[in-house]
Design a protein around this motif. Sequence first.
Motif, short mmCIF file in Angstrom:
data_model
loop_
_atom_site.label_atom_id
_atom_site.label_comp_id
_atom_site.label_asym_id
_atom_site.label_seq_id
_atom_site.Cartn_x
_atom_site.Cartn_y
_atom_site.Cartn_z
N LYS A 140 0.83 -1.21 0.00
CA LYS A 140 0.00 0.00 0.00
C LYS A 140 0.86 1.25 0.00
O LYS A 140 0.58 2.22 -0.72
CB LYS A 140 -0.93 -0.01 1.22
CG LYS A 140 -1.90 1.15 1.27
CD LYS A 140 -2.80 1.05 2.49
CE LYS A 140 -3.77 2.23 2.55
NZ LYS A 140 -4.65 2.14 3.75
N ALA A 141 1.94 1.23 0.80
CA ALA A 141 2.84 2.38 0.83
C ALA A 141 3.53 2.57 -0.52
O ALA A 141 3.70 3.71 -0.98
CB ALA A 141 3.88 2.20 1.93
N LEU A 142 3.90 1.46 -1.17
CA LEU A 142 4.54 1.56 -2.49
C LEU A 142 3.60 2.15 -3.52
O LEU A 142 3.98 3.01 -4.33
CB LEU A 142 5.03 0.17 -2.92
CG LEU A 142 5.71 0.09 -4.30
CD1 LEU A 142 6.95 0.97 -4.32
CD2 LEU A 142 6.05 -1.36 -4.62
N VAL A 143 2.34 1.70 -3.50
CA VAL A 143 1.35 2.23 -4.45
C VAL A 143 1.12 3.71 -4.21
O VAL A 143 1.00 4.50 -5.16
CB VAL A 143 0.04 1.43 -4.35
CG1 VAL A 143 -1.07 2.11 -5.15
CG2 VAL A 143 0.24 0.00 -4.84
N GLU A 144 1.07 4.11 -2.95
CA GLU A 144 0.87 5.52 -2.63
C GLU A 144 2.04 6.38 -3.11
O GLU A 144 1.86 7.50 -3.59
CB GLU A 144 0.66 5.70 -1.13
CG GLU A 144 -0.67 5.15 -0.63
CD GLU A 144 -0.82 5.26 0.87
OE1 GLU A 144 0.19 5.63 1.53
OE2 GLU A 144 -1.91 4.98 1.39
N LYS A 145 3.27 5.85 -3.01
CA LYS A 145 4.43 6.58 -3.50
C LYS A 145 4.37 6.75 -5.01
O LYS A 145 4.67 7.83 -5.55
CB LYS A 145 5.71 5.86 -3.10
CG LYS A 145 6.02 5.91 -1.62
CD LYS A 145 7.31 5.18 -1.30
CE LYS A 145 7.62 5.23 0.20
NZ LYS A 145 8.88 4.49 0.53
N ILE A 146 3.98 5.67 -5.71
CA ILE A 146 3.89 5.74 -7.18
C ILE A 146 2.80 6.73 -7.59
O ILE A 146 2.98 7.52 -8.51
CB ILE A 146 3.61 4.34 -7.75
CG1 ILE A 146 4.80 3.40 -7.48
CG2 ILE A 146 3.34 4.42 -9.25
CD1 ILE A 146 4.56 1.98 -7.91
N GLN A 147 1.67 6.69 -6.90
CA GLN A 147 0.59 7.62 -7.22
C GLN A 147 0.98 9.07 -6.94
O GLN A 147 0.56 9.98 -7.65
CB GLN A 147 -0.66 7.25 -6.41
CG GLN A 147 -1.31 5.95 -6.85
CD GLN A 147 -2.50 5.58 -5.97
OE1 GLN A 147 -2.67 6.14 -4.90
NE2 GLN A 147 -3.31 4.64 -6.43
N ALA A 148 1.81 9.27 -5.90
CA ALA A 148 2.23 10.64 -5.59
C ALA A 148 3.18 11.19 -6.66
O ALA A 148 3.14 12.37 -6.98
CB ALA A 148 2.92 10.67 -4.23
N LYS A 149 4.02 10.31 -7.21
CA LYS A 149 4.96 10.74 -8.25
C LYS A 149 4.29 10.90 -9.59
O LYS A 149 4.72 11.69 -10.43
CB LYS A 149 6.12 9.76 -8.35
CG LYS A 149 7.00 9.72 -7.11
CD LYS A 149 8.14 8.74 -7.28
CE LYS A 149 9.06 8.73 -6.04
NZ LYS A 149 10.18 7.77 -6.19
N LEU A 150 3.22 10.09 -9.85
CA LEU A 150 2.50 10.16 -11.12
C LEU A 150 1.07 10.56 -10.82
O LEU A 150 0.22 9.71 -10.52
CB LEU A 150 2.55 8.81 -11.85
CG LEU A 150 3.96 8.29 -12.18
CD1 LEU A 150 3.87 6.90 -12.77
CD2 LEU A 150 4.66 9.23 -13.15
N PRO A 151 0.75 11.85 -10.88
CA PRO A 151 -0.61 12.32 -10.53
C PRO A 151 -1.70 11.66 -11.34
O PRO A 151 -2.83 11.52 -10.90
CB PRO A 151 -0.54 13.82 -10.79
CG PRO A 151 0.92 14.16 -10.71
CD PRO A 151 1.64 12.95 -11.24
N GLY A 152 -1.39 11.26 -12.55
CA GLY A 152 -2.42 10.63 -13.40
C GLY A 152 -2.89 9.30 -12.88
O GLY A 152 -3.95 8.82 -13.29
N LEU A 153 -2.11 8.69 -11.96
CA LEU A 153 -2.50 7.39 -11.41
C LEU A 153 -3.31 7.53 -10.14
O LEU A 153 -3.80 6.54 -9.60
CB LEU A 153 -1.25 6.56 -11.11
CG LEU A 153 -0.43 6.11 -12.32
CD1 LEU A 153 0.77 5.29 -11.84
CD2 LEU A 153 -1.26 5.33 -13.30
#
Length: 234
Positions: A215-228
């Motif tokens: 969950k933390a990894l997905v949140e980091k990816i979403q924070a770096k890529l706003p489109g996600l």
Amino acid sequence: MADPATQSPYISSSSSSAAGHPEPGVPHPPPGARDCKGAGSPSCAARDLVSWRDVRKTGLVFGTTLLLLLSLAAFSVISVVSYLVLALLSITISFRVYKSVVQAVQKSEEGHPFKAYLDLDIALSSEAFHNYVNAAMVHVNRALRLIIRLFLVEDLVDSLKLAVVMWLMTYVGAVFNGITLLILGELLVFTLPLVYEKYKTQIDRYVGIARDQSKALVEKIQAKLPGLAKKKPE
């Protein structure tokens, strides 16, 4: 005097017996047996089956299905079905002839040995048929909604997860065929519940750690890529 309803659960064996709790040394249902609501429902029956509540019943189902899958792995579907039908007919015909000979020798009039089964009413009523269809349609509609949501990219993260899983499955399919996967799946279905009941605390702890990390990894990816980023419900 304290209210019995507020007493500690660690009560004496005599009081526990009176309250309907199992006495020490008396077999009681394994953990999870009382968690299933709606006794007699298909979900409860399936859970009891894979959890080996009835060892004889589960062993019969597990052995029969495993033998069938192993047969399908070695022979074609037509051959397996033909051999099963021939085996069943051999048993029923042999028993029918045997009973006829015994009745002829003893000069008895017992009649057809399978008469009780032939007289059974096995017709499926329209009400039962509609109930089964309605129950199946609930799952079909749910699956259709999920497929549309994933393939039309309602949520980009979920669609990407499906793409990754399917990409991994291409490697699995290159190593195993469908029957082998079914055999492995059955072995897991009939063994994982036992392992989970035995090591429930440790498994839950590690699963929780893995869930938090993912969950933390997905949140980091979403924070770096706003489109996600997932859209917040209004």
